[in-house]
Design an enzyme around this catalytic site. Sequence first.
Site, PDB file in Angstrom:
ATOM      1  N   ARG A  32       0.816  -1.222   0.000  1.00  0.00           N
ATOM      2  CA  ARG A  32       0.000   0.000   0.000  1.00  0.00           C
ATOM      3  C   ARG A  32       0.851   1.274   0.000  1.00  0.00           C
ATOM      4  O   ARG A  32       0.527   2.269   0.630  1.00  0.00           O
ATOM      5  CB  ARG A  32      -0.968  -0.001   1.192  1.00  0.00           C
ATOM      6  N   CYS A 533      -8.384   1.310   1.179  1.00  0.00           N
ATOM      7  CA  CYS A 533      -8.320  -0.066   0.709  1.00  0.00           C
ATOM      8  C   CYS A 533      -9.105  -0.949   1.660  1.00  0.00           C
ATOM      9  O   CYS A 533      -9.236  -0.631   2.837  1.00  0.00           O
ATOM     10  CB  CYS A 533      -6.872  -0.543   0.685  1.00  0.00           C
ATOM     11  N   ASP A 616     -28.281  -6.302   9.534  1.00  0.00           N
ATOM     12  CA  ASP A 616     -27.923  -5.242   8.571  1.00  0.00           C
ATOM     13  C   ASP A 616     -27.706  -5.809   7.177  1.00  0.00           C
ATOM     14  O   ASP A 616     -26.988  -6.793   7.010  1.00  0.00           O
ATOM     15  CB  ASP A 616     -26.625  -4.553   9.010  1.00  0.00           C
ATOM     16  N   CYS A 660     -28.110   1.299   4.183  1.00  0.00           N
ATOM     17  CA  CYS A 660     -27.739   2.715   4.183  1.00  0.00           C
ATOM     18  C   CYS A 660     -27.517   3.250   2.781  1.00  0.00           C
ATOM     19  O   CYS A 660     -26.414   3.568   2.392  1.00  0.00           O
ATOM     20  CB  CYS A 660     -26.519   2.967   5.040  1.00  0.00           C
ATOM     21  N   HIS A 711     -22.894  11.009   7.637  1.00  0.00           N
ATOM     22  CA  HIS A 711     -21.680  11.023   6.821  1.00  0.00           C
ATOM     23  C   HIS A 711     -20.982  12.380   6.873  1.00  0.00           C
ATOM     24  O   HIS A 711     -19.845  12.522   6.443  1.00  0.00           O
ATOM     25  CB  HIS A 711     -22.007  10.640   5.381  1.00  0.00           C
ATOM     26  N   CYS A 743     -27.221   6.031   9.674  1.00  0.00           N
ATOM     27  CA  CYS A 743     -26.307   4.884   9.677  1.00  0.00           C
ATOM     28  C   CYS A 743     -25.614   4.832  11.031  1.00  0.00           C
ATOM     29  O   CYS A 743     -25.933   5.617  11.928  1.00  0.00           O
ATOM     30  CB  CYS A 743     -25.291   5.046   8.536  1.00  0.00           C
TER      31      CYS A 743
END
Length: 773
Positions: A32, A533, A616, A660, A711, A743
């Site tokens: 990464r 990621c 969920d 969501c 969010h 959420c």
Amino acid sequence: MTESTSPASPRSKDQKSVRAAVLGFPRIGARRELKFATEAFWRGESDAEALDETAAQLRTRHWLAQRQRGIDVIPSNDFSFYDQMLDMIALVGAIPQRFGWQPGTPVDHSTYFACARGTDTAPAMEMTKWFDTNYHYIVPEFDDATHFSLARTTPLDAWQEARTLDITTRPVLVGPLTFLLLGKSKSDGLDPLSLLPQLLKVYADLLNAMKKAGVEWVQIDEPVLVTDLPADAADAFEQAYAALATVAPKIMLTTYFGSLGDNQELATSLPVAGLHLDCLRGDDDVKAVASSLSPDQTLSLGLVDGRNIWRTNLSPTLARAKELACHHEGDIEIASSCSLLHTPVDVSLESKLDLELKSWLAFATQKLDEISTLARGLWDGEETVAATLRASTEAATTRANSKHTYNPLVRGRIASLDASATDRKSPFADRQKAQADLGLPPLPTTTIGSFPQTVEVRKARVANKRGELSDADYRAFLERETEATIRKQEELDIDVLVHGEFERTDMVEYFGEQLDGFAFTSNGWVQSYGSRCVRPPVIFGDVSRPGPMTVDWTKYAQSLTDRPVKGMLTGPVTILQWSFVRDDQSREDTCRQIGLAIRDEVADLEKAGIRIIQIDEPALREGLPLRKADQAAYLEWAVNCFRLSGSPVEDATQIHTHMCYSEFNDIMDAIAAFDADVISIETSRSDMELLGAFGDFHYPNDIGPGIWDIHAPRVPDADEIERLISKAANVIDPKQLWINPDCGLKTRGWPEVETSLTNMVTAAKAARHKLSA
Ligand code: GLN
Ligand code: ZN
């Protein structure tokens, strides 16, 4: 024919050739590196030069790896600092005005990243899922002011950069139709396709410059060709490729993630030098397409899965390649089915993985070997790759016969399920009566599950993993967090409480780690968006639940309070969707096994006295097939797997679900078929507009439209929430309404959560008051 070419015979120019091709390589780096370099740049800890340096090293490393492993057609411009669609936006100068970019000036890193991440004054561009993958792209925005111009030369620069290593690459571009059709119009009545002529000018300028510089081939991606296209798209395709064919290098037109279907004639009629097909997800029309190409066109066969991590069974794949090659007289490429972007980089870095399982896996690097083996086998003859084929067969055989993938108990239980296994005992109306003793007020308040995962929570988890914090001390820490959260919710006067999910890192990993049939990699990272990621679990075998997974924590939380505590589970479709799934049985079968394991957990929670259980399913919608015609079948089994997990309980037990996202219009029947007693959904961002689908449908059960967009860090005040509640009450019978955020709260901080929840409860009480008056 290639099969008759003996290894010793020289290849004559008039024979067709076979090349090994890759459509794209993961850009993040095996460790990464790109993520860390980009994030350091964002934090201001490094400069653009350092970031560019890391990027160049990664490109070089990936090109060399491909050459070394025998790839003939190596892509360039598959690298991106954030996303390939954002690269196209920058390339054609489609930067929205709010970012203050001046046409005619270069698009620098800060403008580029501003589009993706937003600034204080300009909100970020929208991001959404790339077809049916878990990769997110930046959505192009078009308005009346949109004027395309060639603002960068990145694709040509990348080709030249590779030339300095003596590597000739095939630059990759997102095609003009995919670019326009995936974009969004921001001006009333503006059809993105109307922008095609001016967009083509920019493509033509760029492609012409590339041709002049000596670029022989370009890869142009048009994955929209595997979707249901709008009526005017065919003309647009014809217009676009007729215009580009004359000025561009040879074009390899790629399609992937599905079959061409009704776009087959269109795709094969375009004046391009080559056509790529995903032979795994679109296997039904490959033969027909192969036969319809002309001998001077190259047929690219996507035979190595770019979407999964399983080793290719090479012998049957080679046999298939041979057969397909017989239908086409021209050149052949053996390729990855799509870009390898969707697979982790290198399985050889997995030092902790079970060796047997590891021998069944191929990440991007290993897939390079598979592609070149297949190409060589086809071109030079099978005997030249015999040892590799044998090793592959052996791996496939051990995998097929392994005890670790097959659990007779699970198979037996699945086989003995009857139709009633997916039904609750009684219809909703009766269940509602049985649940009345929960004693909930009208407009009950609740949250979606998680509470802030603070630095302390994460620190404690890491310390425990490293052995610096004993299991007993870690548990005591989690108990304190849970208790404090219960007390906080009581203080806030919330009606249905949650335990906070402090013991969980991730909603899929937490369950996967406790289920049989799952494995976890240490380095199997895949880009999800930008520098983010994910490391999906690997489902390799039959799934079963050795023991309860959440009962202790839920019971503990319930023991602290008289109010109902919701048990929190992740649903089977979401666990499936966010994992690498075994490819030796249908997704449906795997999902049903997960559903059965969750069902056992639901039953145990009920036994432990938990009256409300939430399952969920935030990933239900993203699993939807790309083609309308395939969607009903998916929804049917997805719904059934959910129902299997949620239906072992008595009528008095209340089942919730949570999703969501907000585009429910086209899946309303499926949502209703879930038959959850309560569903919570996202709607606040659209000011409850999206709730309309539920109203129009006359959704029968209870529903909690999110009244607060978690969010964003913004705290809504009580008046605003009350206004949203009354808006919701206009569409849905208030008797059916619940009050909750959009959420889970895990990414938020405690102060904003406390204020927002205080306001939420105040608003709910005020609304109740008005309702009773
Ligand atoms: N229960 C989960 C949470 O609150 C739901 C997360 C989600 O929907 N993605 O975190
Ligand atoms: Zn959610």
